[in-house]
Design a protein around this motif. Structure first.
Motif, mmCIF file in Angstrom:
data_model
loop_
_atom_site.group_PDB
_atom_site.id
_atom_site.type_symbol
_atom_site.label_atom_id
_atom_site.label_comp_id
_atom_site.label_asym_id
_atom_site.label_seq_id
_atom_site.Cartn_x
_atom_site.Cartn_y
_atom_site.Cartn_z
ATOM 1 N N UNK A 1 103.694 44.346 74.690
ATOM 2 C CA UNK A 1 103.067 45.668 74.639
ATOM 3 C C UNK A 1 102.095 45.638 73.469
ATOM 4 N N UNK A 2 100.797 45.573 73.818
ATOM 5 C CA UNK A 2 99.773 45.428 72.786
ATOM 6 C C UNK A 2 99.443 46.748 72.092
ATOM 7 N N UNK B 1 98.479 54.561 71.233
ATOM 8 C CA UNK B 1 99.197 55.617 71.943
ATOM 9 C C UNK B 1 98.355 56.812 72.322
ATOM 10 N N UNK B 2 97.029 56.667 72.306
ATOM 11 C CA UNK B 2 96.141 57.784 72.604
ATOM 12 C C UNK B 2 95.765 57.895 74.077
ATOM 13 N N UNK C 1 96.868 48.859 77.567
ATOM 14 C CA UNK C 1 97.559 47.691 77.014
ATOM 15 C C UNK C 1 99.030 47.951 76.701
ATOM 16 N N UNK C 2 99.557 49.048 77.205
ATOM 17 C CA UNK C 2 100.998 49.313 77.091
ATOM 18 C C UNK C 2 101.592 49.546 78.469
ATOM 19 N N UNK D 1 104.312 43.563 82.455
ATOM 20 C CA UNK D 1 103.493 42.712 83.303
ATOM 21 C C UNK D 1 103.221 41.361 82.635
ATOM 22 N N UNK D 2 102.692 40.429 83.397
ATOM 23 C CA UNK D 2 102.366 39.102 82.862
ATOM 24 C C UNK D 2 101.297 39.195 81.777
ATOM 25 N N UNK D 3 100.351 40.116 81.942
ATOM 26 C CA UNK D 3 99.238 40.270 80.988
ATOM 27 C C UNK D 3 98.952 41.743 80.758
ATOM 28 N N UNK D 4 98.395 42.050 79.596
ATOM 29 C CA UNK D 4 97.901 43.386 79.300
ATOM 30 C C UNK D 4 96.390 43.281 79.140
ATOM 31 N N UNK D 5 95.668 44.267 79.692
ATOM 32 C CA UNK D 5 94.197 44.274 79.557
ATOM 33 C C UNK D 5 93.732 45.568 79.004
#
Length: 106
Positions: free
Chosen positions: A36-37, A42-43, A48-49, A102-106
Motif C-alpha cells: 500500500x503505497x 489518504x486524500x 495507490x492504496x 493487488x500485484x501492483x499499485x499505480x
C-alpha cells in the motif's frame, strides 16, 4: 481496536490492530504493511492504496463514493470488490476485516 488482515498478492498475511476512526490505509502504513503505497496520503487523489475487500466484508465496508469510483479508474486490475483503502474507515464493526492487495499499485 479492530483486527484487519492484509493479504499480499503472494499470499503473505499481515494481521494488525487498527484504531477505530483510522482508515484501512492508515492501518497498513502505520504497521509497515507492504503493498500500500498511499502516495496522496489518504486524500482520495490517487489509486495507490487499492485493495480487494473480501466478499464476506463488502457490505460492512460500504460502497465506494462517486469520487472513489473515479479514482479507481487509475488502478490496475479493478474488480467489483475493489476499494481505495483510504476511504474505508475502521470501526468495531470491521473487526476481522480481510483485504487483499493487488500485484501492483499505480
Amino acid at each position: 481496536m479492530a483486527r484487519v488482515t492484509y493479504i499480499e498478492h503472494d499470499g503473505r498475511e499481515h494481521v494488525v490492530e487498527v484504531k477505530p476512526g483510522l482508515s484501512v490505509m492508515e492501518g497498513a502504513v502505520r504497521n509497515n504493511v507492504p503493498g500500500i503505497d498511499a502516495d496522496c496520503g489518504g486524500a482520495c487523489a490517487c489509486a495507490t492504496c487499492h485493495v480487494y475487500v473480501d466478499e464476506a466484508w463488502r457490505e460492512k465496508a460500504g460502497k465506494a463514493s462517486a469520487m472513489e469510483e473515479s479514482m479507481l479508474d487509475f488502478a490496475e486490475a479493478v474488480e467489483p470488490n475493489s476499494r481505495l483503502s483510504c476511504q474505508i474507515r475502521v470501526s468495531d464493526a470491521l473487526d476481522g476485516l480481510i483485504v487483499r492487495l493487488p500485484a501492483n499499485q499505480h
